[in-house]
Design a protein around this motif. Structure first.
Motif, PDB file in Angstrom:
ATOM      1  N   ILE A  33      42.337  41.225  40.984  1.00  0.00           N
ATOM      2  CA  ILE A  33      42.364  42.682  40.862  1.00  0.00           C
ATOM      3  C   ILE A  33      41.555  43.304  41.998  1.00  0.00           C
ATOM      4  O   ILE A  33      41.973  44.282  42.613  1.00  0.00           O
ATOM      5  CB  ILE A  33      41.837  43.133  39.483  1.00  0.00           C
ATOM      6  CG1 ILE A  33      42.772  42.620  38.400  1.00  0.00           C
ATOM      7  CG2 ILE A  33      41.696  44.653  39.409  1.00  0.00           C
ATOM      8  CD1 ILE A  33      42.228  42.699  37.005  1.00  0.00           C
ATOM      9  N   GLY A  34      40.400  42.716  42.291  1.00  0.00           N
ATOM     10  CA  GLY A  34      39.589  43.182  43.409  1.00  0.00           C
ATOM     11  C   GLY A  34      40.348  43.083  44.723  1.00  0.00           C
ATOM     12  O   GLY A  34      40.287  43.993  45.558  1.00  0.00           O
ATOM     13  N   LEU A  37      42.896  45.892  44.825  1.00  0.00           N
ATOM     14  CA  LEU A  37      42.237  47.171  45.087  1.00  0.00           C
ATOM     15  C   LEU A  37      41.897  47.300  46.566  1.00  0.00           C
ATOM     16  O   LEU A  37      42.163  48.335  47.191  1.00  0.00           O
ATOM     17  CB  LEU A  37      40.964  47.297  44.233  1.00  0.00           C
ATOM     18  CG  LEU A  37      41.171  47.566  42.753  1.00  0.00           C
ATOM     19  CD1 LEU A  37      39.905  47.266  41.973  1.00  0.00           C
ATOM     20  CD2 LEU A  37      41.615  48.999  42.524  1.00  0.00           C
ATOM     21  N   GLU A  38      41.319  46.250  47.114  1.00  0.00           N
ATOM     22  CA  GLU A  38      40.933  46.259  48.524  1.00  0.00           C
ATOM     23  C   GLU A  38      42.155  46.435  49.423  1.00  0.00           C
ATOM     24  O   GLU A  38      42.122  47.200  50.390  1.00  0.00           O
ATOM     25  CB  GLU A  38      40.196  44.969  48.868  1.00  0.00           C
ATOM     26  CG  GLU A  38      39.586  44.966  50.253  1.00  0.00           C
ATOM     27  CD  GLU A  38      38.734  43.740  50.485  1.00  0.00           C
ATOM     28  OE1 GLU A  38      37.748  43.862  51.218  1.00  0.00           O
ATOM     29  OE2 GLU A  38      39.057  42.657  49.940  1.00  0.00           O
ATOM     30  N   ASN A  40      44.740  48.023  48.815  1.00  0.00           N
ATOM     31  CA  ASN A  40      45.239  49.394  48.691  1.00  0.00           C
ATOM     32  C   ASN A  40      44.199  50.431  49.088  1.00  0.00           C
ATOM     33  O   ASN A  40      44.364  51.620  48.804  1.00  0.00           O
ATOM     34  CB  ASN A  40      45.728  49.644  47.264  1.00  0.00           C
ATOM     35  CG  ASN A  40      47.050  48.972  47.005  1.00  0.00           C
ATOM     36  OD1 ASN A  40      48.093  49.469  47.412  1.00  0.00           O
ATOM     37  ND2 ASN A  40      47.030  47.815  46.359  1.00  0.00           N
ATOM     38  N   LEU A  42      41.149  50.911  47.947  1.00  0.00           N
ATOM     39  CA  LEU A  42      40.316  51.418  46.852  1.00  0.00           C
ATOM     40  C   LEU A  42      39.052  50.571  46.747  1.00  0.00           C
ATOM     41  O   LEU A  42      39.054  49.395  47.122  1.00  0.00           O
ATOM     42  CB  LEU A  42      41.088  51.368  45.535  1.00  0.00           C
ATOM     43  CG  LEU A  42      42.315  52.277  45.467  1.00  0.00           C
ATOM     44  CD1 LEU A  42      43.166  51.931  44.269  1.00  0.00           C
ATOM     45  CD2 LEU A  42      41.895  53.727  45.432  1.00  0.00           C
ATOM     46  N   VAL A  44      36.418  48.023  45.611  1.00  0.00           N
ATOM     47  CA  VAL A  44      36.558  46.773  44.844  1.00  0.00           C
ATOM     48  C   VAL A  44      35.816  46.860  43.518  1.00  0.00           C
ATOM     49  O   VAL A  44      36.217  46.225  42.541  1.00  0.00           O
ATOM     50  CB  VAL A  44      36.058  45.579  45.690  1.00  0.00           C
ATOM     51  CG1 VAL A  44      36.099  44.289  44.896  1.00  0.00           C
ATOM     52  CG2 VAL A  44      36.889  45.444  46.953  1.00  0.00           C
ATOM     53  N   PHE A  46      35.988  48.966  41.365  1.00  0.00           N
ATOM     54  CA  PHE A  46      36.885  49.445  40.303  1.00  0.00           C
ATOM     55  C   PHE A  46      37.449  48.301  39.471  1.00  0.00           C
ATOM     56  O   PHE A  46      37.954  48.523  38.386  1.00  0.00           O
ATOM     57  CB  PHE A  46      38.045  50.252  40.893  1.00  0.00           C
ATOM     58  CG  PHE A  46      37.702  51.646  41.330  1.00  0.00           C
ATOM     59  CD1 PHE A  46      36.422  52.149  41.249  1.00  0.00           C
ATOM     60  CD2 PHE A  46      38.691  52.469  41.846  1.00  0.00           C
ATOM     61  CE1 PHE A  46      36.108  53.423  41.661  1.00  0.00           C
ATOM     62  CE2 PHE A  46      38.405  53.754  42.260  1.00  0.00           C
ATOM     63  CZ  PHE A  46      37.114  54.232  42.164  1.00  0.00           C
ATOM     64  N   LYS A  47      37.369  47.066  39.989  1.00  0.00           N
ATOM     65  CA  LYS A  47      37.928  45.933  39.240  1.00  0.00           C
ATOM     66  C   LYS A  47      37.255  45.778  37.882  1.00  0.00           C
ATOM     67  O   LYS A  47      37.870  45.286  36.941  1.00  0.00           O
ATOM     68  CB  LYS A  47      37.832  44.637  40.036  1.00  0.00           C
ATOM     69  CG  LYS A  47      36.444  44.083  40.220  1.00  0.00           C
ATOM     70  CD  LYS A  47      36.467  42.817  41.049  1.00  0.00           C
ATOM     71  CE  LYS A  47      35.086  42.220  41.230  1.00  0.00           C
ATOM     72  NZ  LYS A  47      35.139  41.003  42.052  1.00  0.00           N
ATOM     73  N   PHE A  80      47.072  51.677  36.577  1.00  0.00           N
ATOM     74  CA  PHE A  80      46.490  50.855  37.641  1.00  0.00           C
ATOM     75  C   PHE A  80      47.218  49.515  37.739  1.00  0.00           C
ATOM     76  O   PHE A  80      47.520  49.039  38.839  1.00  0.00           O
ATOM     77  CB  PHE A  80      44.995  50.626  37.410  1.00  0.00           C
ATOM     78  CG  PHE A  80      44.130  51.672  38.048  1.00  0.00           C
ATOM     79  CD1 PHE A  80      43.667  51.508  39.346  1.00  0.00           C
ATOM     80  CD2 PHE A  80      43.772  52.808  37.354  1.00  0.00           C
ATOM     81  CE1 PHE A  80      42.874  52.465  39.944  1.00  0.00           C
ATOM     82  CE2 PHE A  80      42.979  53.776  37.941  1.00  0.00           C
ATOM     83  CZ  PHE A  80      42.526  53.614  39.242  1.00  0.00           C
ATOM     84  N   LEU A  84      49.068  48.692  41.129  1.00  0.00           N
ATOM     85  CA  LEU A  84      48.466  47.677  42.000  1.00  0.00           C
ATOM     86  C   LEU A  84      49.235  46.358  42.018  1.00  0.00           C
ATOM     87  O   LEU A  84      49.329  45.705  43.060  1.00  0.00           O
ATOM     88  CB  LEU A  84      47.029  47.393  41.562  1.00  0.00           C
ATOM     89  CG  LEU A  84      46.015  48.503  41.786  1.00  0.00           C
ATOM     90  CD1 LEU A  84      44.684  48.132  41.151  1.00  0.00           C
ATOM     91  CD2 LEU A  84      45.839  48.783  43.269  1.00  0.00           C
TER      92      LEU A  84
END
Length: 128
Positions: A33-34, A37-38, A40, A42, A44, A46-47, A80, A84
């Motif tokens: 997930i991290g 996020l990275e 995209n 965003l 990390v 947020f994971k 999300f 993602l």
């Protein structure tokens, strides 16, 4: 009575199914997930929100304690997840079944929205 029982069934079912995903992430970790996020752009950090959306929120639903908030958290979590991890599959059809590739994610998302709008029913800790 029947309406509240229906809400209870929907609440507990959605809560348990999402909670199982959260338990799976506790076991296997949330690094993918991290990475997403990275990729995209965003943060990390947020994971860790996955723990809110897949552990805390389902428990709120199951108990009927601030269930509307729990349902909204699950809906955001699903946005999300779809954005993602599944963006390329938004309208993809599974060739074997003929169903949508993301039907489970859509069902989780729209069930959460329905519960957020309807409320938990009478069979909840803080009935609203």
């Amino acid at each position: 009575m029947n309406e509240s029982t229906g809400k209870l069934i929907l609440r507990v079912t959605l809560g348990v199914l999402i909670l199982l995903h959260g338990i799976g992430k506790l076991r296997s970790g949330i690094d993918p997930i991290g990475d997403a996020l990275e990729a995209n752009g965003l943060p990390v950090v947020f994971k860790y929100g996955v723990y809110v959306g897949e552990l805390l929120a389902p428990l709120l639903l199951i108990l009927g304690y601030y269930a509307r908030i729990g349902a909204w958290l699950i809906a955001v979590n699903m946005l999300f997840a779809i954005g993602l991890m599944h963006w390329g599959q938004l309208f993809a059809i599974e060739p074997q079944s003929g169903g949508l590739a993301l039907e489970k994610q859509y069902m989780f998302f729209f069930a959460a929205i329905a519960l957020a709008l309807m409320g938990p029913g009478r069979h909840s800790i803080n009935e609203r």
